[in-house]
Structure formats: C-alpha cells, structure tokens
Design a protein around this motif. Structure first.
Motif, PDB file in Angstrom:
ATOM      1  N   THR A 206       0.851  -1.189   0.000  1.00 31.11           N
ATOM      2  CA  THR A 206       0.000   0.000   0.000  1.00 31.11           C
ATOM      3  C   THR A 206       0.883   1.233   0.000  1.00 31.11           C
ATOM      4  OG1 THR A 206      -1.746  -1.151   1.200  1.00 31.11           O
ATOM      5  CG2 THR A 206      -1.797   1.250   1.238  1.00 31.11           C
ATOM      6  N   PHE A 207       0.581   2.129  -0.904  1.00 28.66           N
ATOM      7  CA  PHE A 207       1.376   3.361  -1.014  1.00 28.66           C
ATOM      8  C   PHE A 207       0.468   4.550  -0.783  1.00 28.66           C
ATOM      9  CE2 PHE A 207       3.017   7.049  -3.186  1.00 28.66           C
ATOM     10  CZ  PHE A 207       4.379   7.028  -2.919  1.00 28.66           C
ATOM     11  N   GLU A 208       0.891   5.443   0.085  1.00 31.86           N
ATOM     12  CA  GLU A 208       0.188   6.708   0.269  1.00 31.86           C
ATOM     13  C   GLU A 208       1.216   7.777   0.553  1.00 31.86           C
ATOM     14  OE1 GLU A 208      -3.537   8.778   2.665  1.00 31.86           O
ATOM     15  OE2 GLU A 208      -3.212   6.622   2.765  1.00 31.86           O
ATOM     16  N   GLY A 209       1.247   8.759  -0.303  1.00 30.57           N
ATOM     17  CA  GLY A 209       2.210   9.841  -0.135  1.00 30.57           C
ATOM     18  C   GLY A 209       1.687  11.100  -0.786  1.00 30.57           C
ATOM     19  N   GLY A 210       2.002  12.230  -0.215  1.00 30.29           N
ATOM     20  CA  GLY A 210       1.473  13.477  -0.748  1.00 30.29           C
ATOM     21  C   GLY A 210       2.545  14.528  -0.895  1.00 30.29           C
ATOM     22  N   ASP A 259      -3.763  19.585  -0.911  1.00 31.18           N
ATOM     23  CA  ASP A 259      -4.278  18.450  -0.140  1.00 31.18           C
ATOM     24  C   ASP A 259      -4.260  17.143  -0.927  1.00 31.18           C
ATOM     25  OD1 ASP A 259      -6.225  19.113  -1.974  1.00 31.18           O
ATOM     26  OD2 ASP A 259      -7.901  19.092  -0.535  1.00 31.18           O
ATOM     27  N   LEU A 260      -3.481  17.095  -2.012  1.00 34.33           N
ATOM     28  CA  LEU A 260      -3.431  15.885  -2.817  1.00 34.33           C
ATOM     29  C   LEU A 260      -2.508  14.848  -2.193  1.00 34.33           C
ATOM     30  CD1 LEU A 260      -3.108  17.434  -6.407  1.00 34.33           C
ATOM     31  CD2 LEU A 260      -5.193  16.682  -5.236  1.00 34.33           C
ATOM     32  N   ALA A 261      -2.859  13.595  -2.350  1.00 36.91           N
ATOM     33  CA  ALA A 261      -2.011  12.492  -1.899  1.00 36.91           C
ATOM     34  C   ALA A 261      -2.207  11.327  -2.859  1.00 36.91           C
ATOM     35  CB  ALA A 261      -2.365  12.070  -0.482  1.00 36.91           C
ATOM     36  N   VAL A 262      -1.139  10.632  -3.180  1.00 37.35           N
ATOM     37  CA  VAL A 262      -1.229   9.456  -4.043  1.00 37.35           C
ATOM     38  C   VAL A 262      -1.601   8.257  -3.177  1.00 37.35           C
ATOM     39  CG1 VAL A 262      -0.052   8.032  -5.745  1.00 37.35           C
ATOM     40  CG2 VAL A 262       0.608  10.420  -5.462  1.00 37.35           C
ATOM     41  N   ARG A 263      -2.672   7.577  -3.546  1.00 30.68           N
ATOM     42  CA  ARG A 263      -3.110   6.383  -2.823  1.00 30.68           C
ATOM     43  C   ARG A 263      -3.293   5.244  -3.822  1.00 30.68           C
ATOM     44  NH1 ARG A 263      -6.439  10.350  -1.623  1.00 30.68           N
ATOM     45  NH2 ARG A 263      -8.242   9.344  -2.578  1.00 30.68           N
ATOM     46  N   THR A 264      -2.565   4.151  -3.590  1.00 30.46           N
ATOM     47  CA  THR A 264      -2.683   3.022  -4.508  1.00 30.46           C
ATOM     48  C   THR A 264      -2.155   1.757  -3.848  1.00 30.46           C
ATOM     49  OG1 THR A 264      -2.250   2.308  -6.787  1.00 30.46           O
ATOM     50  CG2 THR A 264      -0.413   3.287  -5.609  1.00 30.46           C
ATOM     51  N   GLU A 265      -2.425   0.623  -4.481  1.00 31.61           N
ATOM     52  CA  GLU A 265      -1.877  -0.662  -4.059  1.00 31.61           C
ATOM     53  C   GLU A 265      -1.218  -1.337  -5.249  1.00 31.61           C
ATOM     54  OE1 GLU A 265      -4.809  -3.223  -2.371  1.00 31.61           O
ATOM     55  OE2 GLU A 265      -4.786  -2.216  -0.414  1.00 31.61           O
ATOM     56  N   ARG A 266      -0.109  -1.995  -4.997  1.00 33.64           N
ATOM     57  CA  ARG A 266       0.559  -2.793  -6.016  1.00 33.64           C
ATOM     58  C   ARG A 266       0.899  -4.150  -5.418  1.00 33.64           C
ATOM     59  NH1 ARG A 266       4.057   1.383  -9.800  1.00 33.64           N
ATOM     60  NH2 ARG A 266       2.395   2.934  -9.908  1.00 33.64           N
ATOM     61  N   THR A 267       0.709  -5.185  -6.213  1.00 38.72           N
ATOM     62  CA  THR A 267       1.024  -6.526  -5.763  1.00 38.72           C
ATOM     63  C   THR A 267       2.210  -7.057  -6.554  1.00 38.72           C
ATOM     64  OG1 THR A 267      -1.281  -6.937  -5.172  1.00 38.72           O
ATOM     65  CG2 THR A 267       0.127  -8.871  -5.419  1.00 38.72           C
ATOM     66  N   VAL A 268       3.119  -7.704  -5.852  1.00 36.91           N
ATOM     67  CA  VAL A 268       4.336  -8.273  -6.459  1.00 36.91           C
ATOM     68  C   VAL A 268       4.286  -9.786  -6.330  1.00 36.91           C
ATOM     69  CG1 VAL A 268       6.857  -8.246  -6.469  1.00 36.91           C
ATOM     70  CG2 VAL A 268       5.597  -6.206  -5.697  1.00 36.91           C
ATOM     71  N   TRP A 269       4.450 -10.474  -7.448  1.00 36.68           N
ATOM     72  CA  TRP A 269       4.596 -11.930  -7.453  1.00 36.68           C
ATOM     73  C   TRP A 269       6.018 -12.258  -7.909  1.00 36.68           C
ATOM     74  CZ3 TRP A 269       0.236  -9.450  -9.101  1.00 36.68           C
ATOM     75  CH2 TRP A 269      -0.991  -9.853  -8.552  1.00 36.68           C
ATOM     76  N   ALA A 270       6.688 -13.137  -7.199  1.00 36.54           N
ATOM     77  CA  ALA A 270       8.014 -13.622  -7.584  1.00 36.54           C
ATOM     78  C   ALA A 270       7.874 -15.113  -7.874  1.00 36.54           C
ATOM     79  CB  ALA A 270       9.028 -13.386  -6.481  1.00 36.54           C
ATOM     80  N   ALA A 271       8.221 -15.517  -9.098  1.00 32.77           N
ATOM     81  CA  ALA A 271       7.975 -16.903  -9.515  1.00 32.77           C
ATOM     82  C   ALA A 271       9.199 -17.478 -10.206  1.00 32.77           C
ATOM     83  CB  ALA A 271       6.776 -16.950 -10.467  1.00 32.77           C
ATOM     84  N   ARG A 272       9.356 -18.788 -10.040  1.00 41.34           N
ATOM     85  CA  ARG A 272      10.458 -19.502 -10.682  1.00 41.34           C
ATOM     86  C   ARG A 272       9.899 -20.677 -11.468  1.00 41.34           C
ATOM     87  NH1 ARG A 272      15.214 -17.860  -8.571  1.00 41.34           N
ATOM     88  NH2 ARG A 272      14.286 -17.518  -6.532  1.00 41.34           N
TER      89      ARG A 272
END
Length: 274
Positions: A206-210, A259-272
């Motif tokens: 989860t990312f939140e930054g302004g 009053d702006l802030a970036v709000r988002t989610e990113r998912t990381v998969w690591a696969a072999r």
C-alpha cells in the motif's frame, strides 16, 4: 500503467515519467526485496515504457545488462535518451516488439524477467507467461508487479462543490475497463502456476504519499486522461467540476491544491520455473 483509453505516445510518456518519479523509492524497495539466488547479469524488462523499471534495475544491479522491450518506438527512444544522459547506454538494449504477437525476437536467456504494470495490457497473458517460462535461464526469476487500478489523489470530501467526484469518475469507466482491460487487478498467482511456475513470494504494498509538484502534475495528467472515457457516465455537475480541476489557469486547478495524496496498491509476485 493502466490507461482509460488510447492516447498519443507523448501523452502516455508524460504519465509514465511522472509515475516513475512519484514511485521511485517504492520501485527501488521492490527490486531490493526480490528473492534472488544470485545477482542477475541478464535482465529483460517486458513492457518497459519509458524506463522506470529499467533504471531501477540498473541501479540495483550495477553489473547487469537490461534488454528493454516495448511496442512503442517513441517510448524506447526516450528510454535510450535517458540511458545516454545517465551514462548507462552501454548496459541497455532496446527491442521494439508486440508481446502478443506470434513471434518474439531473440531476448537471450535472462536471469531475471521483470514485468511491471504491463501484463494486464496483454490480450493473451497465458501465452505470454508460458513464453517467459521458456525464456528464463535455469533458476531464473520472474517478477510481476501489477496495480489494482489507477491511483487516487483527492480527499473523499473534495472537491468542495462535488464531494466524491474522483470515485464517481472512476466508476463511470468500470465497464470500459472490464471490456478492454479484463486482466487489470487479476490474481496472477494461479495463472503463473498454470503456466509452469512456482510462486515463491507474493505481497501487496500500500502506497500513500502526498505533497510536491510532481503529485499535482501526476493527478492532473491522470484525471485529464480519465475525462474522455468517463464523460458519458457523469452528470453535468460532475463534469463541470472535473473541468474546473483540469483548468490549469483556474483557481480550482489540481495544480494549485495542497491536499493531494497518491493512494494506490501494487502486488508483487516472484515466480520460478518448475
């Protein structure tokens, strides 16, 4: 990056560059936490855009060579220009290719394949995953980074005359995304398994930054791109309020808000590969 509809290369490149600037530390953290058995020397960046992942990987792995692959000649040209400016052009090879096409170019035998915000654009992602499996060197890692959706920027009670406008604008294009980007927000774990990979790690960040000028420009560019697709689904009052936010010279412009802030989610998969 998820996009509401088609735009020019230069328009898209601006958003990609702002995304890279805003999420630079976030991306660096992802590269630092990859479950690698050894430092990769040969890396392929699939759907590289203007180079956010490419340069993060070059910074993280100073002995590596990166092959950056994208469909856009314009994006690759910008990436090469950046590589020259950074003095790393000798470590980057660019390849223009349609990854949904029948024939892939020779991408070597990479130790690491990186695909960030690109797989959801593929028409046949299952086929792309199988090709990555065939491409990887024995023991190599495939890192997939995907986003739940385009970031949000405004507080829930903004703008003052039409609270909740941003969510309504995104809701207005849900049908468009479901039709044109059906794999956005997908769970890539089962698809990786079906393609012959073992998923060794999965985590959602989860990312939140302004603050900062870049966030304002990022919000403006993103909502400007959203407007065209969302307009038919918005009531006139919402559309007028959105246009006020996008008016760079107006008093209610996104570029003037604090009053702006970036709000988002990113998912990381690591696969072999199995």
């Amino acid at each position: 990056m998820a996009h509401p509809h088609q735009h020019s290369d230069s328009d898209q490149a601006e958003i990609l560059d702002l995304d890279a600037e805003v999420f630079a530390e976030h991306t660096a953290d992802i590269t630092a936490r990859l479950p690698l058995r050894s430092e990769p020397r040969r890396i392929v960046d699939l759907g590289c855009g203007t180079g956010a992942g490419t340069f993060a990987l070059l910074d993280r792995f100073p002995d590596a060579q990166v092959t950056a692959v994208d469909t856009s000649a314009g994006h690759l040209r910008l990436l090469r220009e950046k590589a020259c400016a950074r003095g790393v052009d000798g470590r980057v090879r660019t390849v223009q290719a349609d990854l949904d096409g029948d024939d892939w170019p020779d991408l070597g035998t990479p130790d690491l394949v990186w695909a960030s915000a690109s797989l959801h654009h593929m028409a046949h992602p299952d086929r792309v995953l199988r090709r990555v499996r065939e491409l990887l060197a024995p023991g190599g890692l495939f890192a997939v980074v995907e986003l739940a959706g385009f970031p949000r920027f405004l507080p829930a009670d903004a703008p003052e005359n039409r609270p909740g406008l941003e969510e309504r604008a995104h809701a207005a294009i849900d049908g468009h995304h479901a039709e044109h980007l059906p794999h956005r927000g997908a769970d890539w774990g089962p698809m990786l398994t079906a393609a012959g990979f073992t998923v060794e790690g999965e985590r959602t960040l989860t990312f939140e930054g302004g603050g900062g000028e870049a966030v304002g420009r990022y919000a403006h560019g993103g909502l400007r791109r959203l407007r065209g697709a969302a307009a038919p689904g918005l009531v006139p009052e919402d559309l007028a309020a959105l246009d006020e936010l996008l008016d760079t010279d107006g008093p209610n412009s996104l570029l003037h808000r604090t009053d702006l802030a970036v709000r988002t989610e990113r998912t990381v998969w690591a696969a072999r590969a199995r």
